[in-house]
Design a protein around this motif. Structure first.
Motif, mmCIF file in Angstrom:
data_model
loop_
_atom_site.group_PDB
_atom_site.id
_atom_site.type_symbol
_atom_site.label_atom_id
_atom_site.label_comp_id
_atom_site.label_asym_id
_atom_site.label_seq_id
_atom_site.Cartn_x
_atom_site.Cartn_y
_atom_site.Cartn_z
ATOM 1 N N TYR A 166 44.385 41.801 44.414
ATOM 2 C CA TYR A 166 44.471 41.995 43.236
ATOM 3 C C TYR A 166 44.260 43.571 42.908
ATOM 4 C CZ TYR A 166 45.257 37.042 43.075
ATOM 5 O OH TYR A 166 45.802 35.904 43.218
ATOM 6 N N PHE B 136 38.393 33.711 40.404
ATOM 7 C CA PHE B 136 37.636 33.580 41.706
ATOM 8 C C PHE B 136 35.807 33.443 41.340
ATOM 9 C CE2 PHE B 136 40.777 35.996 43.049
ATOM 10 C CZ PHE B 136 41.143 35.724 44.298
ATOM 11 N N TRP C 214 40.021 43.894 38.463
ATOM 12 C CA TRP C 214 38.793 42.927 38.528
ATOM 13 C C TRP C 214 37.955 43.100 37.245
ATOM 14 C CZ3 TRP C 214 38.431 39.305 42.547
ATOM 15 C CH2 TRP C 214 39.281 39.440 43.609
ATOM 16 N N GLY D 197 38.474 31.754 46.119
ATOM 17 C CA GLY D 197 39.631 31.659 45.145
ATOM 18 C C GLY D 197 39.610 30.360 44.473
ATOM 19 N N ARG E 168 44.437 34.710 48.524
ATOM 20 C CA ARG E 168 44.082 35.991 48.837
ATOM 21 C C ARG E 168 43.460 36.657 47.615
ATOM 22 N NH1 ARG E 168 44.287 36.491 54.526
ATOM 23 N NH2 ARG E 168 46.216 36.193 55.267
ATOM 24 N N ASP E 169 42.620 37.788 47.918
ATOM 25 C CA ASP E 169 41.990 38.432 47.259
ATOM 26 C C ASP E 169 42.737 39.738 46.884
ATOM 27 O OD1 ASP E 169 39.119 39.700 49.149
ATOM 28 O OD2 ASP E 169 41.233 39.499 49.329
ATOM 29 N N ARG F 234 33.068 34.827 48.821
ATOM 30 C CA ARG F 234 33.840 34.747 47.351
ATOM 31 C C ARG F 234 34.787 33.780 47.558
ATOM 32 N NH1 ARG F 234 36.042 40.167 45.674
ATOM 33 N NH2 ARG F 234 37.296 39.924 47.438
#
Length: 130
Positions: free
Chosen positions: A117, A37, A120, A47, A114-115, A45
């Motif tokens: 996760y 990202f 990070w 992707g 999509r974020d 943000r």
């Protein structure tokens, strides 16, 4: 502990290329997917890409196709992001994330990441000189 450490950022000239690295530790690399990202000041943000480590499948949002290439080295527990033909608008903090799958969705008629996760990294700064 789980760690994701990005590296490879810096100041580069427009039109050049750069390869960012994401070194993973503390979890089974092959069981996860790694995504990249970026976020510029004042912007949302974005992707960039995602790779399923086990099978090597790669995914790119429609807006990121062309100049970005994601890859991985299982032996080194590392994922990479190759950026070519760098432009001023590529200036941003780039960071990687790890999750069980590459999450995607169709938003406003376009494919996006999509974020969703689990882990990070801290990010690595990419600055493109005009």
């Amino acid at each position: 502990e789980v760690r994701l450490v990005e590296s490879g950022g810096g100041l580069v000239q427009a039109g050049g290329s750069l390869r960012l690295s994401c070194a993973a530790s503390g979890f089974t690399f092959d069981d996860y997917a790694i995504a990249w990202f970026r976020q510029a000041p004042g912007k949302e943000r974005e992707g960039i890409s995602c790779i399923g480590i086990s099978e090597g499948s790669t995914y790119y949002p429609d807006s990121m196709k062309g100049r970005f290439t994601i890859s991985s080295d299982k032996a080194k527990n590392t994922a990479y992001l190759q950026i070519s033909n760098l432009k001023h608008e590529d200036t941003a903090l780039y960071y990687c994330a790890a999750g069980h799958v590459c999450a995607w969705a169709s938003i406003n008629g376009a494919v996006a990441l999509r974020d969703w996760y689990d882990y990070w990294g801290q990010g690595t700064q990419v600055t493109v000189a005009s």
